[in-house]
Design an enzyme around this catalytic site. Structure first.
Site, mmCIF file in Angstrom:
data_model
loop_
_atom_site.group_PDB
_atom_site.id
_atom_site.type_symbol
_atom_site.label_atom_id
_atom_site.label_comp_id
_atom_site.label_asym_id
_atom_site.label_seq_id
_atom_site.Cartn_x
_atom_site.Cartn_y
_atom_site.Cartn_z
ATOM 1 N N ASP A 122 0.862 -1.180 0.000
ATOM 2 C CA ASP A 122 0.000 0.000 0.000
ATOM 3 C C ASP A 122 0.899 1.230 0.000
ATOM 4 O O ASP A 122 2.108 1.144 0.211
ATOM 5 C CB ASP A 122 -0.972 -0.014 1.183
ATOM 6 C CG ASP A 122 -0.275 -0.002 2.525
ATOM 7 O OD1 ASP A 122 0.944 0.210 2.566
ATOM 8 O OD2 ASP A 122 -0.948 -0.200 3.542
ATOM 9 N N GLY A 146 -0.386 6.155 2.565
ATOM 10 C CA GLY A 146 -1.248 7.310 2.795
ATOM 11 C C GLY A 146 -2.272 7.108 3.890
ATOM 12 O O GLY A 146 -2.500 7.994 4.717
ATOM 13 N N ASP A 152 -2.690 8.199 -2.171
ATOM 14 C CA ASP A 152 -4.016 8.808 -2.214
ATOM 15 C C ASP A 152 -4.345 9.406 -0.855
ATOM 16 O O ASP A 152 -3.633 9.185 0.124
ATOM 17 C CB ASP A 152 -5.087 7.778 -2.615
ATOM 18 C CG ASP A 152 -5.252 6.679 -1.568
ATOM 19 O OD1 ASP A 152 -4.252 6.341 -0.894
ATOM 20 O OD2 ASP A 152 -6.357 6.154 -1.410
ATOM 21 N N ASP A 156 -7.468 -7.497 1.073
ATOM 22 C CA ASP A 156 -6.479 -7.610 2.137
ATOM 23 C C ASP A 156 -7.120 -7.145 3.429
ATOM 24 O O ASP A 156 -8.052 -6.342 3.412
ATOM 25 C CB ASP A 156 -5.251 -6.738 1.853
ATOM 26 C CG ASP A 156 -5.497 -5.278 2.240
ATOM 27 O OD1 ASP A 156 -5.087 -4.878 3.352
ATOM 28 O OD2 ASP A 156 -6.137 -4.541 1.464
#
Length: 370
Positions: free
Chosen positions: A92, A95, A147, A267
């Protein structure tokens, strides 16, 4: 961008089953990715994780950039070599953790400045830095754009502002990522539970062109029904030929219902977090192994699952381990939960391939209600 070859072998309604082919191995979809936050799926060896049937795990950029650090990770050969996992890894962007864990953060159009939750040190994360960390230093196979993910509920203007910032950052991530054959870049659709914002986000990202598309900003307080409704209005705007990943969603009922709505990848920390706290996931839902009713229960958790933790130990023994404060109890329940999730994904793949997903859904829902 073309992305890793993604072969869809069968469809049943909106659901699909297939294979995402990466240089480090094939990922059977629908897929559940155990979360290896800081370079380990908590409590388990990589051999135990692989034995459950997991084709891919998730690494956490925020935690790895703080400790051991991106530069050190690169010097040591990347995350695969560091943790001895030779299958695919998705990272990931970091963020979400910046927004949720950081003691102090300052967001601007260029990126986010934050203080470490470990030692208070100041760090900067931009789209370009997120690409350097994930692709070059950690060495992940699938990289996520940076993001902004606001917690829900939130005012529409807050959600829209985050969505548009995320779109800008997606373009910057793509430019920084460049052309890579051995790694893929996934974009993240944002927009809260607003159908119009989700459409705008999805269409803009698809026009830009990415290797895969994640649906972010869910499981952050909106509730089960709102999440499913949002999936129903989002997935039709995503390309049929590319994988779809629902981020951070991990209750079995949520996974099953999301697969029925066209999602391919998941996930969540739930299986291992639950295992460490005495919670075991079964077809009928979850049980707390510390409950007195298991003190003399000689049956295993689920003898149909090919995992020693599921098949070879009695509930009474597991109950005893937790009551005695023995670490083995946490290890075994975490192992079982990961194995249960992988078994669930295999049964979903089989049901879709056989064209009987609706029967599977009906039986699963009934078992959960019971």
């Amino acid at each position: 961008m073309s992305g890793f070859p993604f072969e869809i072998h069968a469809r049943d309604g909106a659901a699909r089953t297939g294979v995402l082919k990466t240089p480090r191995g094939a990922i059977r979809t629908p897929a559940f990715m155990p979360v290896g936050t800081a370079g380990t799926v908590k409590g388990l060896t990589v051999d135990q994780v692989a034995s459950t049937g997991a084709d891919i795990i998730l690494g956490n950029t925020y935690h790895l950039m703080l400790r051991p650090g991106g530069e050190r990770m690169q010097k040591l050969g990347g995350l695969h070599r560091f943790m001895r996992w030779d299958k695919p890894i998705l990272t990931d962007s970091g963020g979400y953790q910046v927004m949720s864990l950081s003691q102090l953060r300052k967001l601007d159009a260029d990126g986010v400045t934050f203080r470490s939750h470990i030692d208070g040190g100041e760090h900067r994360l931009t789209p370009e830095r997120a690409m350097q960390l994930q692709a070059d230093q950690i060495g992940a196979d699938i990289i996520m754009q940076l993001d902004e993910c606001p917690a829900l509920p939130a005012p529409r203007e807050t959600v829209e502002k985050a969505m548009r910032l995320s779109l800008d950052w997606a373009g910057r991530c793509k430019r920084a990522f460049g052309a890579r054959e051995a790694q893929n870049l996934f974009a993240i659709v944002q927009g809260g539970v607003d159908p119009e914002l989700r459409r705008i986000s999805a269409e803009a990202l698809v026009a830009e062109g990415f290797d895969g598309y994640a649906i972010g900003g869910l499981a952050v307080g909106e509730g089960h029904e709102a999440m499913l409704a949002t999936l129903e209005v989002t997935t039709p705007f995503l390309p049929q030929e590319r994988p779809r990943y629902l981020m951070g969603v991990g209750k079995p009922i949520d996974i099953v219902e999301s697969v029925a709505r066209g999602v391919d990848m998941f996930d969540c920390v739930l299986p291992t977090r639950a295992g460490r706290h005495g919670q075991a996931w079964l077809e009928s839902g979850s049980i707390n192994i510390t409950n007195a009713r298991f003190a003399e229960d000689a049956t295993p958790l689920d003898e149909s699952i090919e995992c020693p933790a599921s098949r070879d130990y009695s509930k009474a023994y597991l109950h005893h381990l937790f009551k005695a404060g023995e670490l083995l109890g946490q290890v075994l329940l975490s192992w079982h939960n990961i194995a249960y999730y992988q078994s669930l994904m295999q049964r979903l793949r089989d049901a879709i391939a056989a064209g009987r997903l609706q029967d599977f859904l009906d039986q699963f829902r009934a078992a959960q209600r019971a």
